[in-house]
Design a protein around this motif. Sequence first.
Motif, PDB file in Angstrom:
ATOM      1  N   ASP A  18       0.796  -1.236   0.000  1.00  0.00           N
ATOM      2  CA  ASP A  18       0.000   0.000   0.000  1.00  0.00           C
ATOM      3  C   ASP A  18       0.825   1.282   0.000  1.00  0.00           C
ATOM      4  O   ASP A  18       0.255   2.371   0.037  1.00  0.00           O
ATOM      5  CB  ASP A  18      -0.932   0.016   1.215  1.00  0.00           C
ATOM      6  CG  ASP A  18      -2.167  -0.850   1.002  1.00  0.00           C
ATOM      7  OD1 ASP A  18      -2.744  -0.790  -0.101  1.00  0.00           O
ATOM      8  OD2 ASP A  18      -2.542  -1.591   1.929  1.00  0.00           O
ATOM      9  N   ASN A  47      -1.590   0.888  -7.163  1.00  0.00           N
ATOM     10  CA  ASN A  47      -2.988   0.499  -6.959  1.00  0.00           C
ATOM     11  C   ASN A  47      -3.669   1.264  -5.826  1.00  0.00           C
ATOM     12  O   ASN A  47      -4.835   1.648  -5.932  1.00  0.00           O
ATOM     13  CB  ASN A  47      -3.091  -1.006  -6.697  1.00  0.00           C
ATOM     14  CG  ASN A  47      -4.532  -1.479  -6.743  1.00  0.00           C
ATOM     15  OD1 ASN A  47      -5.227  -1.262  -7.734  1.00  0.00           O
ATOM     16  ND2 ASN A  47      -4.996  -2.087  -5.672  1.00  0.00           N
ATOM     17  N   ARG A  48      -2.989   1.493  -4.708  1.00  0.00           N
ATOM     18  CA  ARG A  48      -3.578   2.273  -3.614  1.00  0.00           C
ATOM     19  C   ARG A  48      -3.955   3.668  -4.107  1.00  0.00           C
ATOM     20  O   ARG A  48      -5.028   4.191  -3.804  1.00  0.00           O
ATOM     21  CB  ARG A  48      -2.583   2.366  -2.447  1.00  0.00           C
ATOM     22  CG  ARG A  48      -2.879   3.397  -1.389  1.00  0.00           C
ATOM     23  CD  ARG A  48      -4.219   3.245  -0.695  1.00  0.00           C
ATOM     24  NE  ARG A  48      -4.440   1.961  -0.074  1.00  0.00           N
ATOM     25  CZ  ARG A  48      -5.530   1.644   0.630  1.00  0.00           C
ATOM     26  NH1 ARG A  48      -6.501   2.530   0.775  1.00  0.00           N
ATOM     27  NH2 ARG A  48      -5.660   0.448   1.164  1.00  0.00           N
ATOM     28  N   ARG A  50      -4.576   4.493  -7.224  1.00  0.00           N
ATOM     29  CA  ARG A  50      -5.698   4.384  -8.169  1.00  0.00           C
ATOM     30  C   ARG A  50      -7.024   4.489  -7.427  1.00  0.00           C
ATOM     31  O   ARG A  50      -7.962   5.148  -7.896  1.00  0.00           O
ATOM     32  CB  ARG A  50      -5.647   3.042  -8.924  1.00  0.00           C
ATOM     33  CG  ARG A  50      -4.472   2.898  -9.870  1.00  0.00           C
ATOM     34  CD  ARG A  50      -4.584   1.648 -10.732  1.00  0.00           C
ATOM     35  NE  ARG A  50      -3.300   1.310 -11.342  1.00  0.00           N
ATOM     36  CZ  ARG A  50      -3.142   0.512 -12.380  1.00  0.00           C
ATOM     37  NH1 ARG A  50      -4.176  -0.046 -12.957  1.00  0.00           N
ATOM     38  NH2 ARG A  50      -1.932   0.258 -12.859  1.00  0.00           N
ATOM     39  N   MET A  51      -7.120   3.849  -6.267  1.00  0.00           N
ATOM     40  CA  MET A  51      -8.358   3.898  -5.487  1.00  0.00           C
ATOM     41  C   MET A  51      -8.650   5.324  -5.019  1.00  0.00           C
ATOM     42  O   MET A  51      -9.790   5.786  -5.054  1.00  0.00           O
ATOM     43  CB  MET A  51      -8.267   2.954  -4.292  1.00  0.00           C
ATOM     44  CG  MET A  51      -8.264   1.483  -4.678  1.00  0.00           C
ATOM     45  SD  MET A  51      -8.461   0.385  -3.257  1.00  0.00           S
ATOM     46  CE  MET A  51      -6.810   0.404  -2.568  1.00  0.00           C
ATOM     47  N   SER A  78     -11.848   7.486  -6.361  1.00  0.00           N
ATOM     48  CA  SER A  78     -12.835   7.937  -5.381  1.00  0.00           C
ATOM     49  C   SER A  78     -12.987   9.454  -5.432  1.00  0.00           C
ATOM     50  O   SER A  78     -14.106   9.986  -5.375  1.00  0.00           O
ATOM     51  CB  SER A  78     -12.400   7.497  -3.977  1.00  0.00           C
ATOM     52  OG  SER A  78     -13.281   8.010  -2.993  1.00  0.00           O
ATOM     53  N   TRP A  96     -18.102   8.056 -13.280  1.00  0.00           N
ATOM     54  CA  TRP A  96     -16.966   7.120 -13.260  1.00  0.00           C
ATOM     55  C   TRP A  96     -16.529   6.712 -14.654  1.00  0.00           C
ATOM     56  O   TRP A  96     -15.372   6.373 -14.887  1.00  0.00           O
ATOM     57  CB  TRP A  96     -17.311   5.873 -12.433  1.00  0.00           C
ATOM     58  CG  TRP A  96     -18.515   5.095 -12.893  1.00  0.00           C
ATOM     59  CD1 TRP A  96     -19.808   5.260 -12.474  1.00  0.00           C
ATOM     60  CD2 TRP A  96     -18.551   4.034 -13.853  1.00  0.00           C
ATOM     61  NE1 TRP A  96     -20.643   4.369 -13.107  1.00  0.00           N
ATOM     62  CE2 TRP A  96     -19.890   3.601 -13.962  1.00  0.00           C
ATOM     63  CE3 TRP A  96     -17.574   3.399 -14.628  1.00  0.00           C
ATOM     64  CZ2 TRP A  96     -20.293   2.580 -14.812  1.00  0.00           C
ATOM     65  CZ3 TRP A  96     -17.962   2.370 -15.482  1.00  0.00           C
ATOM     66  CH2 TRP A  96     -19.309   1.965 -15.573  1.00  0.00           C
ATOM     67  N   GLY A 108     -12.567  -1.832 -11.253  1.00  0.00           N
ATOM     68  CA  GLY A 108     -11.977  -0.882 -10.306  1.00  0.00           C
ATOM     69  C   GLY A 108     -12.759   0.414 -10.226  1.00  0.00           C
ATOM     70  O   GLY A 108     -12.993   0.955  -9.139  1.00  0.00           O
ATOM     71  N   TRP A 109     -13.191   0.929 -11.369  1.00  0.00           N
ATOM     72  CA  TRP A 109     -13.936   2.189 -11.374  1.00  0.00           C
ATOM     73  C   TRP A 109     -15.327   2.017 -10.783  1.00  0.00           C
ATOM     74  O   TRP A 109     -15.816   2.890 -10.056  1.00  0.00           O
ATOM     75  CB  TRP A 109     -13.999   2.770 -12.792  1.00  0.00           C
ATOM     76  CG  TRP A 109     -12.776   3.578 -13.075  1.00  0.00           C
ATOM     77  CD1 TRP A 109     -11.644   3.182 -13.726  1.00  0.00           C
ATOM     78  CD2 TRP A 109     -12.540   4.914 -12.624  1.00  0.00           C
ATOM     79  NE1 TRP A 109     -10.720   4.190 -13.712  1.00  0.00           N
ATOM     80  CE2 TRP A 109     -11.237   5.268 -13.054  1.00  0.00           C
ATOM     81  CE3 TRP A 109     -13.285   5.846 -11.913  1.00  0.00           C
ATOM     82  CZ2 TRP A 109     -10.677   6.513 -12.783  1.00  0.00           C
ATOM     83  CZ3 TRP A 109     -12.737   7.091 -11.639  1.00  0.00           C
ATOM     84  CH2 TRP A 109     -11.443   7.417 -12.077  1.00  0.00           C
ATOM     85  N   TRP A 111     -16.064  -0.179  -8.584  1.00  0.00           N
ATOM     86  CA  TRP A 111     -15.828  -0.371  -7.149  1.00  0.00           C
ATOM     87  C   TRP A 111     -15.723   0.993  -6.457  1.00  0.00           C
ATOM     88  O   TRP A 111     -16.357   1.248  -5.444  1.00  0.00           O
ATOM     89  CB  TRP A 111     -14.536  -1.172  -6.937  1.00  0.00           C
ATOM     90  CG  TRP A 111     -14.213  -1.450  -5.501  1.00  0.00           C
ATOM     91  CD1 TRP A 111     -14.615  -2.525  -4.753  1.00  0.00           C
ATOM     92  CD2 TRP A 111     -13.413  -0.632  -4.620  1.00  0.00           C
ATOM     93  NE1 TRP A 111     -14.131  -2.427  -3.465  1.00  0.00           N
ATOM     94  CE2 TRP A 111     -13.391  -1.269  -3.357  1.00  0.00           C
ATOM     95  CE3 TRP A 111     -12.727   0.571  -4.767  1.00  0.00           C
ATOM     96  CZ2 TRP A 111     -12.699  -0.747  -2.255  1.00  0.00           C
ATOM     97  CZ3 TRP A 111     -12.051   1.102  -3.670  1.00  0.00           C
ATOM     98  CH2 TRP A 111     -12.038   0.442  -2.443  1.00  0.00           C
ATOM     99  N   ALA A 112     -14.908   1.879  -7.030  1.00  0.00           N
ATOM    100  CA  ALA A 112     -14.662   3.187  -6.406  1.00  0.00           C
ATOM    101  C   ALA A 112     -15.909   4.056  -6.377  1.00  0.00           C
ATOM    102  O   ALA A 112     -16.119   4.834  -5.437  1.00  0.00           O
ATOM    103  CB  ALA A 112     -13.537   3.908  -7.147  1.00  0.00           C
ATOM    104  N   GLN A 118      -5.280   9.539   3.705  1.00  0.00           N
ATOM    105  CA  GLN A 118      -4.614   8.507   2.906  1.00  0.00           C
ATOM    106  C   GLN A 118      -3.119   8.835   2.756  1.00  0.00           C
ATOM    107  O   GLN A 118      -2.270   7.946   2.799  1.00  0.00           O
ATOM    108  CB  GLN A 118      -5.262   8.383   1.524  1.00  0.00           C
ATOM    109  CG  GLN A 118      -6.659   7.792   1.545  1.00  0.00           C
ATOM    110  CD  GLN A 118      -6.673   6.300   1.788  1.00  0.00           C
ATOM    111  OE1 GLN A 118      -6.018   5.538   1.078  1.00  0.00           O
ATOM    112  NE2 GLN A 118      -7.389   5.860   2.812  1.00  0.00           N
TER     113      GLN A 118
END
Length: 437
Positions: A220, A325-326, A328-329, A333, A343, A365-366, A368-369, A388
């Motif tokens: 992360d 990846n962290r 990207r989230m 968001s 999105w 992923g999108w 999900w966010a 974050q």
Amino acid sequence: MNKEVAIFWFRRDLRLDDNAGLYHALKSGVPVLPIFIFDENILEKLQNTSDRRVDFIFQVLQDLKIQLQDLGSDLLILHGKPEAVWADLLSNYQVKSVFCNHDYEKYALERDFEIKEICKVKNIDFRSFKDQCIFEKQEVLSATGTPYTVFSPFMRKWKEKLNDFYTKPYPTESYFGNFCKFSLEKKWALSDIGFKKTDINYEKPKLSKSILINYKENRDFPAIVGTSHLSIHFRFGTISIRKCVKYAQQFSDTWLNELIWRDFYMNILSNFPQINEGKAFKKQYDKIPWRNNETEFKAWCEGKTGYWLVDAGMRELNQTGFMHNRVRMVVASFLCKHLLIDWRWGEAYFAEKLNDFDFSANNGGWQWASSSGCDAVPYFRIFNPESQTSKFDKELKYIKKWVPEFLSFNYPKPIVDHKFARERALKVYKEALNEVE
């Protein structure tokens, strides 16, 4: 080449080792002609003639050619619309059968159907195999025989079903003598297909024991090399998923779960075709009244939102084609919930920029966010970019690398206040979803 041949068609499986379709082609008893087609239908949609992905594929193909030439064979590289290319191929070669590996995206399914029909008219077998995932389509189902839409039970069933059969490599090297013996004089350049050299550099994929052993603790933190960096290799099949799963079983259950997420999203794509149509997995989320402010979207794209971590991620993406990846989230968001931008706008931007762009994973992923997807984060969970940052880039090493001016007067003020944006998103989501209910 007057002899009867079997054609192996490379697509998302750019390797000779442990390749399912190639293995079956080489065992078919007919000399195998390996080909790759630069598909104009795909290339014409790319925004930039300096596309790193095209350059990456080109470099991989040069490596494949060298490997095949060492075996006394070669790789036939073609360029055009697939239907026209195949019509020409079948006129110039005595083809007994065509082999390839499954692709699950909408365009690929339509393309493969067309080519299969062309082959059928000429009584040529068209055979496709599972290669880019461990379990596909409806191989992992719930007790009621339905596809999973929640990751955790899918993961448990996936692991329960996994055995050595599914990770056993295909021993293609035992049959390398069955490639057609030929050589080609034509040397391709990127300019031949209308593209330019980029800064991407293909290196053979490597599995790192040290990274995987520490993967759970390090994954992360974007300032350190704590992830495998194999996503582009999964995307273009320059590494075998079976090999990676076996490695993950040895060294990192956390990384294994990430590989299972990949299968999960591919299974969602196969079983829920509305995903291919640009719709929300949860239909009610299509009722959200997105603001879609173009000025704010431009600031997000350029990494000028005034939020350090968001901007660092977007600049890394723009400059390298990669994003942790962290991060990207966090950036996803932020776009959907802080700015209330659809999105699908973010999905399309990532599709244009990401070296490892894969439709099922990107869409998953999108969604999900934005909370619109299967097993997505609940709509009331909104990442705070500042907290974050405190958790995952405490020393600001990542931010200093990509946003060196973050403390200067030139750096923009935050585009929106976090508390205000959070309350606004909660209100908009709640009202839209209550209205549907």
